[in-house]
Design a protein around this motif. Structure first.
Motif, mmCIF file in Angstrom:
data_model
loop_
_atom_site.group_PDB
_atom_site.id
_atom_site.type_symbol
_atom_site.label_atom_id
_atom_site.label_comp_id
_atom_site.label_asym_id
_atom_site.label_seq_id
_atom_site.Cartn_x
_atom_site.Cartn_y
_atom_site.Cartn_z
ATOM 1 N N ALA A 28 0.577 -1.186 -0.112
ATOM 2 C CA ALA A 28 -0.126 0.012 0.353
ATOM 3 C C ALA A 28 1.567 0.989 0.063
ATOM 4 O O ALA A 28 0.241 2.400 -0.746
ATOM 5 N N ALA A 29 1.554 1.176 0.504
ATOM 6 C CA ALA A 29 2.590 2.535 0.817
ATOM 7 C C ALA A 29 3.153 2.622 -0.289
ATOM 8 O O ALA A 29 3.247 3.383 -1.267
ATOM 9 N N ALA A 30 3.899 2.205 -1.093
ATOM 10 C CA ALA A 30 4.182 1.746 -2.219
ATOM 11 C C ALA A 30 3.637 2.488 -3.575
ATOM 12 O O ALA A 30 4.553 3.196 -4.403
ATOM 13 N N ALA A 31 2.175 1.655 -3.148
ATOM 14 C CA ALA A 31 1.489 2.566 -4.629
ATOM 15 C C ALA A 31 0.921 3.861 -4.006
ATOM 16 O O ALA A 31 0.929 4.591 -4.829
ATOM 17 N N ALA A 32 0.881 4.328 -2.467
ATOM 18 C CA ALA A 32 0.364 5.209 -2.657
ATOM 19 C C ALA A 32 1.473 6.429 -3.291
ATOM 20 O O ALA A 32 1.161 7.777 -3.587
ATOM 21 N N LEU A 33 3.031 6.243 -2.997
ATOM 22 C CA LEU A 33 4.666 7.087 -3.379
ATOM 23 C C LEU A 33 4.132 6.960 -4.751
ATOM 24 O O LEU A 33 4.231 8.579 -5.591
ATOM 25 N N ALA A 34 4.001 5.478 -6.003
ATOM 26 C CA ALA A 34 3.740 6.023 -6.827
ATOM 27 C C ALA A 34 2.094 7.080 -7.796
ATOM 28 O O ALA A 34 2.814 7.858 -8.815
ATOM 29 N N ASP A 35 1.628 6.729 -6.660
ATOM 30 C CA ASP A 35 0.210 8.016 -7.243
ATOM 31 C C ASP A 35 0.336 8.867 -6.655
ATOM 32 O O ASP A 35 0.477 9.604 -7.961
ATOM 33 N N ALA A 36 1.319 9.172 -5.965
ATOM 34 C CA ALA A 36 1.637 10.399 -5.685
ATOM 35 C C ALA A 36 3.059 10.784 -6.317
ATOM 36 O O ALA A 36 3.217 12.797 -6.300
ATOM 37 N N GLY A 37 4.163 10.476 -7.288
ATOM 38 C CA GLY A 37 4.876 10.785 -7.587
ATOM 39 C C GLY A 37 5.945 11.059 -7.323
ATOM 40 O O GLY A 37 6.705 12.208 -7.429
ATOM 41 N N VAL A 38 6.184 10.299 -6.173
ATOM 42 C CA VAL A 38 6.880 11.359 -4.529
ATOM 43 C C VAL A 38 8.073 9.791 -4.629
ATOM 44 O O VAL A 38 7.355 8.442 -4.359
ATOM 45 N N ALA A 39 9.580 9.419 -4.302
ATOM 46 C CA ALA A 39 10.045 9.002 -4.254
ATOM 47 C C ALA A 39 10.107 8.266 -2.580
ATOM 48 O O ALA A 39 9.817 9.777 -1.810
ATOM 49 N N TRP A 40 10.654 7.274 -2.091
ATOM 50 C CA TRP A 40 10.717 6.876 -0.409
ATOM 51 C C TRP A 40 11.314 7.721 0.384
ATOM 52 O O TRP A 40 11.922 8.536 1.103
ATOM 53 N N ARG A 41 12.618 8.170 -0.393
ATOM 54 C CA ARG A 41 13.943 9.098 -0.309
ATOM 55 C C ARG A 41 13.302 10.029 0.375
ATOM 56 O O ARG A 41 14.469 10.935 0.938
ATOM 57 N N ASP A 42 12.481 11.218 -0.850
ATOM 58 C CA ASP A 42 11.728 12.246 -0.494
ATOM 59 C C ASP A 42 11.183 12.113 1.141
ATOM 60 O O ASP A 42 10.749 13.376 1.456
ATOM 61 N N ILE A 43 10.470 11.143 1.429
ATOM 62 C CA ILE A 43 9.916 11.279 2.463
ATOM 63 C C ILE A 43 10.661 11.874 3.630
ATOM 64 O O ILE A 43 11.522 11.100 4.340
ATOM 65 N N GLN A 44 10.519 12.107 4.452
ATOM 66 C CA GLN A 44 11.271 13.262 5.686
ATOM 67 C C GLN A 44 10.196 12.098 7.054
ATOM 68 O O GLN A 44 11.221 12.453 8.570
ATOM 69 N N ALA A 45 9.155 12.038 7.164
ATOM 70 C CA ALA A 45 8.140 11.405 8.094
ATOM 71 C C ALA A 45 7.371 10.452 8.447
ATOM 72 O O ALA A 45 6.624 10.286 6.896
ATOM 73 N N ALA A 46 7.206 9.481 8.641
ATOM 74 C CA ALA A 46 6.100 8.555 8.555
ATOM 75 C C ALA A 46 5.146 8.314 9.753
ATOM 76 O O ALA A 46 5.444 7.670 10.846
ATOM 77 N N TYR A 47 3.895 7.811 9.540
ATOM 78 C CA TYR A 47 3.137 7.603 10.275
ATOM 79 C C TYR A 47 2.568 6.313 10.002
ATOM 80 O O TYR A 47 2.082 5.924 9.269
ATOM 81 N N LEU A 48 2.563 5.215 10.817
ATOM 82 C CA LEU A 48 1.575 3.726 11.243
ATOM 83 C C LEU A 48 0.878 2.948 11.812
ATOM 84 O O LEU A 48 0.258 3.673 12.699
ATOM 85 N N SER A 49 -0.956 3.878 11.547
ATOM 86 C CA SER A 49 -1.452 2.823 12.489
ATOM 87 C C SER A 49 -1.912 1.823 12.544
ATOM 88 O O SER A 49 -2.213 1.567 11.421
ATOM 89 N N ARG A 50 -2.791 0.866 13.895
ATOM 90 C CA ARG A 50 -2.046 -0.355 13.728
ATOM 91 C C ARG A 50 -2.323 -0.546 15.138
ATOM 92 O O ARG A 50 -2.532 0.049 16.088
ATOM 93 N N MET A 51 -3.306 -1.992 15.459
ATOM 94 C CA MET A 51 -3.448 -2.387 16.373
ATOM 95 C C MET A 51 -3.465 -3.184 17.328
ATOM 96 O O MET A 51 -2.710 -3.420 18.328
ATOM 97 N N TYR A 52 -2.745 -3.815 16.551
ATOM 98 C CA TYR A 52 -3.132 -5.656 16.589
ATOM 99 C C TYR A 52 -1.468 -6.484 16.381
ATOM 100 O O TYR A 52 -1.325 -7.142 16.146
ATOM 101 N N LEU A 53 -0.501 -5.470 15.792
ATOM 102 C CA LEU A 53 0.339 -4.901 15.206
ATOM 103 C C LEU A 53 1.756 -5.152 16.105
ATOM 104 O O LEU A 53 1.659 -4.853 17.380
ATOM 105 N N PRO A 54 3.230 -6.267 16.355
ATOM 106 C CA PRO A 54 4.094 -5.906 17.393
ATOM 107 C C PRO A 54 4.249 -4.416 17.067
ATOM 108 O O PRO A 54 4.349 -3.395 16.370
ATOM 109 N N ALA A 55 5.649 -4.383 18.820
ATOM 110 C CA ALA A 55 6.463 -3.475 18.247
ATOM 111 C C ALA A 55 7.018 -2.728 17.278
ATOM 112 O O ALA A 55 7.835 -3.350 16.475
#
Lengths: 380, 146
Positions: A28-55
């Protein structure tokens, strides 16, 4: 204050998959970056929402795109987790700390009722009070008693949402059920039936968020985040898990009412200005209650709204065009961002057979344990 | 020499949920707390008022009767460490409005098909299950008032 926009969106279908959460999330992350025309290395911060996943699941998922040194933070607020992650990104951009941020929701959950230890105290589990649908059902029963809402009203919501999902390739069921099938499906907790509730499952959705200035340099078709609000129920304002009691005298407004009011004020809009809605329908009754709390109709009038077909895709206030959680399933951390992906697709006019004509403004709403509520308003 | 029979120790299913002592269950009530500041009555023994944050709390024994405010029937065995009867039997679960000004989530005894909003109910305190150390774990329910 800087305007904050969404540059691109991506989703991994909701369902049950023989894949790890890292695979689903990074897809999903790669799909959003591709849709935005943005490279991952240009992202300055990221937030993950989850409830049932580990640390540090966020870092574990996003490492697959390349190990950069940006802050990656996991957030959790039950069913409202996705709204909270998006709000963190908006705050980061408004503060000037960042101007290009990735927001990802990912979940992988076991089948069946949710693990009660996540939400309830041990004594509630031992006494059998730890079934989320029992709370939905008790609210439904009271609404029926006070306002004459019927089993058929509730079934009609499920019918609408399941039918909408037929045109959504990201939905788990994509199957239309007749009203008869719904109303004859087994009771889970009276009066709520099996075809009227959502299932916990797997899924991921992501958006790339930017300041308007940064977005202008990148190009594309940015969608404005007109509001992104989160609140938690005031004292006794919401009868939902894991409450063990309620006040009979306090009269606080519920979390949907409070959060929506905040969001409408921020956006300078009212319920009549919204062209399409995605709302929490963990059960079909919940959607009925939310019509009233969002101000789509008066208290006790939601049954009429569904009878008149006004919340159908062709109606004047379409709700859950995607099929809602009832048909998509509820991967908790991903559900709100899934709604946001649907609204973006509607505002871009890319929703095919479930497209709302001329949609310019959309609202996404989630509500869950502890009265956690998030409302996001997006506009073209 | 006669062996002395000792009744198992009794504990409330949640600390502070029931009035004590627990030896005569007919006298046990749900424990509540009344805030001297905002007057709100809340379930359990609370040192801080969940409404206003006040710290002057008076313990009160809640009424042993109320009315069914809303209900459901739990048709599937709840997940996790549910300690109800085996094999599982569907049971009523409701919000019971007490004259003290609060509504309490409670199992509702009796026929699940005759539940109705407004039904008068009375408190029932009983041994719910045997705890890990062999103690009697005491819990509550409400049953239709005859």
């Amino acid at each position: 204050m800087s305007d904050v926009v969404i540059l691109g969106a991506g989703i991994h279908p909701f369902g049950r998959f023989d894949k790890t959460y890292e695979e689903i999330g990074s897809y999903a992350a790669a799909a959003a970056l591709a849709d935005a025309g943005v490279a991952w290395r240009d992202i300055q911060a990221a937030y993950l929402s989850r409830m049932y996943l580990p640390a540090t699941s966020g870092a574990r998922i996003l490492r697959r795109l390349g190990s950069t040194d940006i802050p990656i933070v996991d957030v959790e607020a039950a069913c409202a987790s996705g709204g909270v992650a998006l709000r963190q990104a908006v705050l980061a951009i408004r503060s000037g700390e960042a101007d290009l941020v990735l927001v990802l929701g990912t979940e992988k959950m076991p089948r069946g009722f949710m693990d009660p230890r996540m939400i309830y105290s041990p004594w509630q589990v031992e006494m059998g009070m730890s079934l989320n649908p029992s709370y939905w059902s008790m609210r439904a029963r009271r609404h029926m008693y006070e306002f004459g809402t019927t089993d058929l009203h509730i079934a009609k919501v499920a019918h609408k949402n399941h039918r909408n999902s037929v045109h959504n390739p990201n939905s788990m069921y994509q199957k239309e059920f007749s009203l008869e099938e719904i109303i004859n499906s087994p009771l889970v907790c009276d009066p709520i039936r099996r075809l009227e509730i959502c299932a916990p499952n797997d899924g991921a959705a992501a958006v790339v968020v930017a300041s308007r200035e940064r977005a202008a340099k990148i190009g594309g078709h940015p969608i404005t985040i007109a509001a992104c609000c989160h609140s938690i129920a005031r004292f006794s304002a919401d009868f939902r898990c894991p409450a063990d009691s309620m006040s009979a005298t306090a009269n606080n407004p519920g979390p949907t009412e409070v959060t929506a009011k905040q969001a409408f004020e921020r956006a300078g809009l009212g319920p009549k200005d919204i062209d399409c809605f995605e709302v929490q329908d963990t059960d079909a009754f919940c959607e009925i209650e939310i019509y009233e709390e969002l101000g789509l109709c008066g208290l006790g009038e939601a049954g009429r709204l569904i009878d008149e077909g006004r919340t159908e895709i062709g109606g004047d206030m379409p709700v859950n065009m995607s099929g809602g959680l009832i048909s998509k399933g509820e991967p908790v951390g991903a559900s709100h961002l899934g709604q946001v992906v649907e609204i973006i697709s509607q505002l871009r006019g890319q929703s095919g057979k479930r497209q709302v004509a001329d949609a310019k403004v959309g609202l996404a709403h989630v509500l869950g344990a502890g009265g956690n509520c998030a409302v996001t308003i997006l506009k073209n | 020499m006669a062996t002395e029979h000792q009744a198992p120790k009794r504990v409330a299913i949640r600390d502070g949920l029931l009035t004590e002592p627990l030896d005569d269950l007919a006298k046990v009530r749900l424990q509540g707390s009344r805030c001297r500041h905002c007057n709100e009555v809340t379930l359990g023994r609370n040192a801080i008022c969940p409404n206003c944050g006040g710290i002057d709390m008076d313990p009160v024994a809640l009424a042993d009767h109320g009315e069914l405010w809303t209900y459901t029937v739990v048709r599937h065995k709840p997940p996790g460490d549910y300690r109800g009867p085996e094999p599982f039997k569907p049971f009523g679960l409701g919000l019971v409005e007490l004259p003290d000004g609060l509504r309490v989530v409670s199992p509702i005894e009796g026929d699940v098909d005759s539940l109705k909003v407004g039904t008068p109910l009375r408190l029932k305190i009983s041994v719910h299950h045997t705890g890990a150390a062999g103690e009697d774990v005491v819990a509550f329910a409400f049953a239709p008032r005859l």
